[in-house]
Design a protein around this motif. Sequence first.
Motif, PDB file in Angstrom:
ATOM      1  N   ASP A   2       0.826  -1.205   0.000  1.00 38.93           N
ATOM      2  CA  ASP A   2       0.000   0.000   0.000  1.00 38.93           C
ATOM      3  C   ASP A   2       0.863   1.258   0.000  1.00 38.93           C
ATOM      4  O   ASP A   2       0.760   2.110   0.883  1.00 38.93           O
ATOM      5  CB  ASP A   2      -0.922   0.002   1.223  1.00 38.93           C
ATOM      6  CG  ASP A   2      -2.041  -1.017   1.102  1.00 38.93           C
ATOM      7  OD1 ASP A   2      -2.589  -1.169  -0.006  1.00 38.93           O
ATOM      8  OD2 ASP A   2      -2.373  -1.674   2.108  1.00 38.93           O
ATOM      9  N   ASP A  44      -5.000   1.932  -0.171  1.00 38.10           N
ATOM     10  CA  ASP A  44      -4.812   3.186  -0.899  1.00 38.10           C
ATOM     11  C   ASP A  44      -5.820   3.365  -2.029  1.00 38.10           C
ATOM     12  O   ASP A  44      -5.655   4.236  -2.881  1.00 38.10           O
ATOM     13  CB  ASP A  44      -3.404   3.228  -1.517  1.00 38.10           C
ATOM     14  CG  ASP A  44      -2.297   3.161  -0.479  1.00 38.10           C
ATOM     15  OD1 ASP A  44      -2.586   3.359   0.719  1.00 38.10           O
ATOM     16  OD2 ASP A  44      -1.149   2.904  -0.875  1.00 38.10           O
ATOM     17  N   GLY A  75       1.016   6.748   0.933  1.00 40.71           N
ATOM     18  CA  GLY A  75       0.225   5.531   1.048  1.00 40.71           C
ATOM     19  C   GLY A  75       0.101   5.119   2.505  1.00 40.71           C
ATOM     20  O   GLY A  75       0.905   5.518   3.360  1.00 40.71           O
TER      21      GLY A  75
END
Length: 442
Positions: A77, A269, A367
Amino acid sequence: MRTSTPNTPSTHGRSTRLTRLTRLGSAVATAALVLAGLGTSAAQASATPETAAKTAKVTWTATPCATPKKKGELACDSVRVTGGVTAFQKQQTTADGVTPAAADASTPSGYGPSDLQSAYGLTSAAASKGSGETIAIVDAYDDPNAEADLAKYRSYYGLTPCTTAGGCFKKVGQTGSTTSLPPADSGWSQEISLDLDMASATCPQCKILLVEAKSATMANLGTAVNEAVSLGAKFVSNSYGGSESSSDTSYDSSYFNHPGVAITVSAGDSAYGAEYPAASQYVTSVGGTKLSTASTSRGWTESVWKTSSTEATGSGCSAYDAKPSWQTDTGCAKRMIADVSAVADPATGVSVYDSYGVTAGWYTFGGTSASAPLIAGVYALAGTPSSGSYPAKFPYAHTSALNDVTSGTNGTCPTSYFCTAGADYDGPTGWGTPQGVSAFTG
């Protein structure tokens, strides 16, 4: 193979992310030409280089591991800034009057440890607490340069060395072996550098255990989580996720039910839509914010991180995982994501040193992969959780010790607080961001 559900971010498919970001990069490149005087607008052409640098839009790309290598694997992420002037650079301009160049690998262009400690009220705790605690970072594949890159980061920011020789750093495979490691991967190496640096930024006196799964499947990553706990880590950070599935409740009991251990997981994300393992009832699910300096007593302000309809912090109501007893929001009958949050917007991103598979140097990352290890570090500063406790519960008992994030949204959802920030609890930011360590104690 995991299946998508109406609550997952499947309509925000990660496979389209790189294409979309490539188009964004092309648009920004065109804008840059206009700012340089090559466009048709006289007003735009009259912009000075200094003005262009101060206002140049930050661009970024998904880290390669955000696209799974194989079917059945989860995604990291994280996103990496590729151009423009970050919030940190604008802050430096205000401080010294020197206009920065666009972000490159020669110098840090994101927030460093002192910024993060200041923003989250950790300066005193970071200087005096964390000694003897171990934060485990769980990721997939091997980063051959992990220790060397961590040394660069810590040296630059004046943090004490954290080395294998000194007993501070240890890297193992998912079976605990220091020699039998998974194959190297440049995408996951970027993720590993981000995670190691963020754990260091918030808890510089903590030891760090890097556990590398042999692939990014839930089975292998979960085995790595179990190994981290068996090796004594009381704080385990996980910066990856994927669509929910009916198998998640079994994963809960197999990999994440570790009383007395604070397990943090990035919320995702891809905007509104539940991910696993962030949806596990046994973990602290960590959302993402935009973090900016402000003329307030705190000196900082935050809102929900959202860049577009498909690039934003995750949140959501789980389709499968049971609601933990300490979570009392009424709109979601099952597990609600997130619990707490921290910086994740790449435009207000964090500095990371990385050298494997890229030009060795400084990069700015965002993120929720940034916020998960940051929060793991805060838990570590707060001290070892009591035996039998579930640290995911702690913030719910100390909500006044968090910065309530009350503005921003990460998408469209059936119930307002699922995706829109407001007073007290909301999906994108949970109960808020750290205001010292009090909210992370039992």
